[in-house]
Design an enzyme around this catalytic site. Structure first.
Site, PDB file in Angstrom:
ATOM      1  N   HIS A   1       0.997  -1.276   0.160  1.00 12.72           N
ATOM      2  CA  HIS A   1       0.078  -0.069   0.003  1.00 12.72           C
ATOM      3  C   HIS A   1       0.882   1.288   0.183  1.00 12.72           C
ATOM      4  O   HIS A   1       1.309   1.555   1.007  1.00 12.72           O
ATOM      5  CB  HIS A   1      -0.797   0.105   1.400  1.00 12.72           C
ATOM      6  CG  HIS A   1      -1.771   1.006   1.261  1.00 12.72           C
ATOM      7  ND1 HIS A   1      -3.278   0.849   1.212  1.00 12.72           N
ATOM      8  CD2 HIS A   1      -1.675   2.584   1.685  1.00 12.72           C
ATOM      9  CE1 HIS A   1      -3.909   2.032   1.462  1.00 12.72           C
ATOM     10  NE2 HIS A   1      -2.811   2.898   1.607  1.00 12.72           N
TER      11      HIS A   1
ATOM     12  N   CYS B   1      -2.304  11.458   4.412  1.00  8.65           N
ATOM     13  CA  CYS B   1      -2.166  11.059   5.665  1.00  8.65           C
ATOM     14  C   CYS B   1      -2.500  12.165   6.483  1.00  8.65           C
ATOM     15  O   CYS B   1      -1.767  13.061   6.527  1.00  8.65           O
ATOM     16  CB  CYS B   1      -1.129  10.386   6.081  1.00  8.65           C
ATOM     17  SG  CYS B   1      -0.903   9.817   7.862  1.00  8.65           S
TER      18      CYS B   1
ATOM     19  N   ASN C   1      -2.577   8.127  -2.212  1.00 11.37           N
ATOM     20  CA  ASN C   1      -2.186   6.747  -2.598  1.00 11.37           C
ATOM     21  C   ASN C   1      -1.745   6.867  -4.222  1.00 11.37           C
ATOM     22  O   ASN C   1      -2.308   7.649  -4.854  1.00 11.37           O
ATOM     23  CB  ASN C   1      -3.500   5.791  -2.614  1.00 11.37           C
ATOM     24  CG  ASN C   1      -3.983   5.640  -0.930  1.00 11.37           C
ATOM     25  OD1 ASN C   1      -3.307   4.998  -0.057  1.00 11.37           O
ATOM     26  ND2 ASN C   1      -4.997   6.541  -0.791  1.00 11.37           N
TER      27      ASN C   1
END
Length: 332
Positions: A240, A273, A282
């Site tokens: 990820h 984040c 991402n």
């Protein structure tokens, strides 16, 4: 000047012609064994991880439409929502409505994040079949994000896993901060390995290793995977990757070479984040799929439909997709 341009153009064409056989051999692996898998599973995290920190409320019907478009594009694994407190994550306050409203297509795995037993109980009420469970490899991040230590978070996780097994739910595990933490800096691979080992041994069918703030490089990802695979098989792992420093695709390439064949991504590159200043989203699903297809790896994903989906959700949010492919390809 004209002569110079002609000569330069001729040299570039000659260089390209000379390079083509080399690149062809590289991709076809004619000079040696292929170092990556034939197929890859793409796990779409946009509806959950991509949207959870968006300041503008996204209506439930738009979220459901987004999920439907992703399924139509060929995505078989989708993070749909999270059963967290609406007080802390307002964007996910409609978690039950999302799960009740979406039409569940055969063969598609709809995953919902649960942080604790209370979240699991809510997920049960709307027939959630697969849940995701997070632990952090950083003590500081664990305390900031979940208000408990790593050991305390393990106890919470055990309770959730035990209950999930009892009701027949599948559990996907996540490890946050595998390369770096916004509070502690570099994280040692051994810490990551111990958390991954715990999740795998407790029954998670897959463990996703998250470079939460995007500080990883191919070297640090390789170091993490070398340590983690001492305890968890590579085919039970996922990566990820966040793209804060533009390293997501190189890191994924390293993962491919080390036996990983599952990768999380977010349509349009959505996400980030909230605990790491400047941490971008991402890796974009369309960038990931473009690279994989260019390597001859099958994903089952329609690239053009993913690009159109990226434009759809980003226009709803009043922004542009954070991906190179969406900028390069026209919206269809």
């Amino acid at each position: 000047m004209i002569v110079h341009r002609v000569l330069r153009s001729s040299m570039l064409r000659k260089h390209a012609i000379c390079q083509k056989p080399f690149l062809y051999r590289l991709l076809k692996q004619e000079s040696g064994p292929r170092n990556w898998p034939n197929t890859v599973k793409v796990v779409e995290v946009g509806p959950r991880d991509g949207l959870q920190n968006e300041p503008t409320n996204v209506p439930t019907d738009v979220k459901v439409d987004l999920i439907s478009r992703l399924v139509d594009a060929g995505i078989k694994e989708i993070e749909t929502t999270s059963f967290v407190s609406a007080k802390w994550v307002p964007q996910m306050g409609d978690n039950r409505e999302v799960m009740k409203t979406l039409t569940r297509a055969p063969g598609v795995n709809y995953v919902a994040l649960v942080p604790n037993l209370k979240g699991l109980e809510s997920a049960e009420t709307v027939q959630t079949e697969t849940i995701a469970l997070f632990l952090a490899a950083s003590e500081s991040f664990s305390r900031k994000n979940t208000n408990c230590s790593i050991e305390e978070s393990k106890e919470r996780a055990r309770a959730v896993l035990e209950r999930a097994r009892a009701v027949g739910m599948r559990v996907r595990g996540y490890v946050s901060c595998i390369c770096g933490c916004p509070y502690e800096g570099k994280i040692e691979p051994q810490k990551v390995a111990q958390i991954a080992k715990f999740l795998y041994e407790e029954g998670c069918y897959e463990v996703s290793l998250g470079d939460t703030i995007g500080t990883g490089t191919p070297a640090s990802i390789a170091a993490v995977l070398a340590e983690v695979t001492k305890y968890v098989p590579a085919d039970k792992l996922a990566l990820h990757c966040h793209n804060t420093y533009g390293q997501a695709l190189p890191n994924i390439f390293m993962g491919l070479q080390m036996g990983v064949n599952v990768f999380d991504s977010s349509v349009g590159g959505l996400g980030g984040c909230p605990y790491a200043k400047g941490a971008s989203g991402n890796v974009a699903t369309e960038d990931l799929v473009y690279m994989l297809h260019g390597m001859g790896i099958e994903t089952g994903v329609d690239l053009n439909k993913i690009v159109s989906t990226a434009h759809f959700i980003c226009s709803t949010l009043g922004k542009q997709p954070q991906s190179n492919v969406s900028k390069a390809l026209p919206r269809l």
